[in-house]
Enzyme design. Structure first.
Site, PDB file in Angstrom:
ATOM      1  N   ARG A 149       0.869  -1.188   0.000  1.00  0.00           N
ATOM      2  CA  ARG A 149       0.000   0.000   0.000  1.00  0.00           C
ATOM      3  C   ARG A 149       0.906   1.238   0.000  1.00  0.00           C
ATOM      4  O   ARG A 149       1.461   1.600   1.023  1.00  0.00           O
ATOM      5  CB  ARG A 149      -0.879  -0.029   1.264  1.00  0.00           C
ATOM      6  CG  ARG A 149      -2.115   0.847   1.160  1.00  0.00           C
ATOM      7  CD  ARG A 149      -2.706   1.095   2.539  1.00  0.00           C
ATOM      8  NE  ARG A 149      -1.882   2.010   3.284  1.00  0.00           N
ATOM      9  CZ  ARG A 149      -1.723   1.982   4.626  1.00  0.00           C
ATOM     10  NH1 ARG A 149      -2.350   1.096   5.361  1.00  0.00           N
ATOM     11  NH2 ARG A 149      -0.944   2.858   5.218  1.00  0.00           N
ATOM     12  N   HIS A 161      -3.578   4.844   4.524  1.00  0.00           N
ATOM     13  CA  HIS A 161      -4.762   3.965   4.479  1.00  0.00           C
ATOM     14  C   HIS A 161      -5.893   4.644   3.704  1.00  0.00           C
ATOM     15  O   HIS A 161      -6.528   4.036   2.847  1.00  0.00           O
ATOM     16  CB  HIS A 161      -5.204   3.630   5.905  1.00  0.00           C
ATOM     17  CG  HIS A 161      -6.498   2.886   5.958  1.00  0.00           C
ATOM     18  ND1 HIS A 161      -6.634   1.618   5.428  1.00  0.00           N
ATOM     19  CD2 HIS A 161      -7.707   3.237   6.442  1.00  0.00           C
ATOM     20  CE1 HIS A 161      -7.889   1.226   5.594  1.00  0.00           C
ATOM     21  NE2 HIS A 161      -8.557   2.180   6.197  1.00  0.00           N
ATOM     22  N   TYR A 219       3.754   5.897  11.266  1.00  0.00           N
ATOM     23  CA  TYR A 219       3.994   4.520  11.713  1.00  0.00           C
ATOM     24  C   TYR A 219       4.886   3.687  10.801  1.00  0.00           C
ATOM     25  O   TYR A 219       5.108   2.514  11.065  1.00  0.00           O
ATOM     26  CB  TYR A 219       2.663   3.788  11.957  1.00  0.00           C
ATOM     27  CG  TYR A 219       1.687   3.826  10.791  1.00  0.00           C
ATOM     28  CD1 TYR A 219       1.798   2.927   9.741  1.00  0.00           C
ATOM     29  CD2 TYR A 219       0.655   4.755  10.753  1.00  0.00           C
ATOM     30  CE1 TYR A 219       0.909   2.954   8.686  1.00  0.00           C
ATOM     31  CE2 TYR A 219      -0.250   4.793   9.700  1.00  0.00           C
ATOM     32  CZ  TYR A 219      -0.112   3.883   8.670  1.00  0.00           C
ATOM     33  OH  TYR A 219      -0.993   3.911   7.619  1.00  0.00           O
TER      34      TYR A 219
HETATM   35  C1  TPP Z   1     -14.863  -5.285  11.365  1.00  0.00           C
HETATM   36  C2  TPP Z   1     -14.067  -4.022  11.162  1.00  0.00           C
HETATM   37  N1  TPP Z   1     -13.044  -3.734  11.993  1.00  0.00           N
HETATM   38  C3  TPP Z   1     -12.323  -2.615  11.812  1.00  0.00           C
HETATM   39  C4  TPP Z   1     -12.632  -1.744  10.801  1.00  0.00           C
HETATM   40  C5  TPP Z   1     -11.801  -0.499  10.585  1.00  0.00           C
HETATM   41  N2  TPP Z   1     -10.939  -0.715   9.388  1.00  0.00           N
HETATM   42  C6  TPP Z   1     -11.293  -0.211   8.198  1.00  0.00           C
HETATM   43  S1  TPP Z   1     -10.212  -0.639   6.998  1.00  0.00           S
HETATM   44  C7  TPP Z   1      -9.245  -1.477   8.087  1.00  0.00           C
HETATM   45  C8  TPP Z   1      -7.969  -2.139   7.637  1.00  0.00           C
HETATM   46  C9  TPP Z   1      -8.167  -3.220   6.661  1.00  0.00           C
HETATM   47  O1  TPP Z   1      -6.928  -3.606   6.159  1.00  0.00           O
HETATM   48  P1  TPP Z   1      -6.763  -4.624   4.994  1.00  0.00           P
HETATM   49  O2  TPP Z   1      -7.834  -5.642   5.058  1.00  0.00           O
HETATM   50  O3  TPP Z   1      -5.354  -5.120   5.025  1.00  0.00           O
HETATM   51  O4  TPP Z   1      -7.024  -3.767   3.677  1.00  0.00           O
HETATM   52  P2  TPP Z   1      -6.229  -2.496   3.142  1.00  0.00           P
HETATM   53  O5  TPP Z   1      -6.928  -1.305   3.723  1.00  0.00           O
HETATM   54  O6  TPP Z   1      -4.808  -2.604   3.589  1.00  0.00           O
HETATM   55  O7  TPP Z   1      -6.347  -2.526   1.659  1.00  0.00           O
HETATM   56  C10 TPP Z   1      -9.781  -1.433   9.373  1.00  0.00           C
HETATM   57  C11 TPP Z   1      -9.161  -2.073  10.554  1.00  0.00           C
HETATM   58  C12 TPP Z   1     -13.718  -2.073   9.965  1.00  0.00           C
HETATM   59  N3  TPP Z   1     -14.078  -1.291   8.922  1.00  0.00           N
HETATM   60  N4  TPP Z   1     -14.393  -3.207  10.146  1.00  0.00           N
END
Ligand code: TPP
Length: 339
Positions: free
Chosen positions: A243, A247, A256
């Site tokens: 990435r 985010h 971080y």
């Molecule tokens: C059940 C849940 N927990 C926490 C969140 C907050 N959240 C949104 S995106 C994210 C990270 C997801 O990371 P990843 O699956 O690796 O996808 P990326 O964003 O890196 O593409 C989190 C923790 C959420 N939306 N849903």
């Protein structure tokens, strides 16, 4: 890959390349619009566009796509127009969800794209459910779901993978391993050697593919879809990526992590890889590339101008579409809000 792996034709490869370029240029504009206060939030897929475009390009018209919020390339490959997506991102009156969804949470029944779901991992359950229904109805369609490495820790991942394995469902799981879930690095997410390895416990194949090699992603997805359709069941495809940005536009990744890994990954750019490959085949040159970028840039200009002129959804629409018969408390609220 086996000898029967379906490879994309030259025309299809060119289409994939155009869509990757479109995604890169579109997202750069969206981020500028965010900085100008016109779009509240955006999750960039910079550096991950090639994988998203390539996997969705392997779908048949009757299949279903279950994207997540970092799937813009897949949406464009599936036929979402830049205008429709901008209306959604800005929540204008032309947005099919009437501005009630978070930006990027687009859906289209016509294009067979299920709505992005905010809780991480939800799409996995939804895609598995669709695949189960397709199997029960003996339909020809398969489901393709995109999610990140962080989603492999969700309930949805384990529930979906388990049921998909038990019933040999026609679903393909694409896990973009971009190595971060917001600020959480992969090593803190799982002790597994790979994410693909997790498929073994559920009784179906898991493979790793380089996400910056769009041809490899296309072929792996096409092969997994072929398996799904012939009743052989699901496949988990882990695509190696990084990435590059924060985010979302509201995140500051410098807090971080350092820039070094990202700088190295920029050199593995899937867009550049495919451009060089097309040039080596004599299918593409610098002049065509400049023309393409110029045309897409102008089209983005037109779409942005139009979207900025679109009116907001009417306030009255807040009360529509939920209940067949509006409950009394909502009728009262409606009276309070509307003149
Ligand atoms: C059940 C849940 N927990 C926490 C969140 C907050 N959240 C949104 S995106 C994210 C990270 C997801 O990371 P990843 O699956 O690796 O996808 P990326 O964003 O890196 O593409 C989190 C923790 C959420 N939306 N849903």
């Amino acid at each position: 890959m086996s000898a029967e792996t379906p490879s994309p034709s030259s025309a299809h490869l060119l289409e994939i390349y155009r869509t990757i370029v479109q995604t890169r240029l579109f997202e750069a504009r969206v981020i500028a619009l965010n900085r100008h206060g016109k779009i509240s939030l955006y999750a960039s897929s910079e550096g991950e566009e090639a994988g998203a475009v390539a996997c969705a390009s392997a779908l048949a018209a009757g299949d279903w796509l279950f994207p997540d919020y970092r799937s813009t390339g897949a949406l464009f490959a599936r036929g979402v127009s830049m205008s429709a997506f901008l209306s959604q991102l800005m929540g204008t009156g032309n947005d099919s969800s009437k501005g009630r969804q978070m930006p990027t949470h687009i859906a289209s029944k016509e294009l067979r794209i299920a709505s992005v779901s905010t809780p991480v991992g939800n799409g996995i359950v939804h895609a598995t459910g669709l695949a189960w229904a397709a199997k029960l109805r003996k339909g020809p369609e398969a489901a393709l779901v995109l999610f990140g490495d962080g989603a492999t820790s969700s309930d949805g991942f384990h529930a979906g993978m388990n049921i998909a394995g038990v019933h040999r469902l026609p679903v393909v799981f694409i896990c973009r391993n971009n190595q971060y879930a917001i600020s959480l690095p992969l090593a803190m997410q799982t002790a597994s050697k790979t994410l693909a390895a997790k498929a073994e416990a559920y009784g179906f194949p898991g493979i790793q593919v380089d996400g910056s090699d769009p041809i490899a992603v296309y072929e792996a997805t096409a092969q997994a879809l072929a398996r799904a359709r012939s009743g052989e069941g699901p496949t988990l495809i882990e695509t190696a990526a990084y990435r590059l940005g924060g985010h979302t536009t509201s995140d500051d990744a410098k807090r971080y992590r350092t820039d070094e890994p990202g700088n190295a990954w920029r050199k593995r750019d899937g867009l550049e890889n495919l451009r060089l490959h097309l040039e080596s085949l004599g299918l593409w040159d610098t002049e065509q590339d400049n023309t393409l970028r110029d045309e897409i840039g102008k089209e983005i200009d037109r779409c942005v101008t139009r979207a900025l002129e679109e009116p907001s959804p009417p306030v009255s629409s807040l009360f529509d579409d939920v209940y067949a018969e509006m409950p009394r408390h909502l009728q009262e609220q409606r009276k309070d809000v509307l003149p």
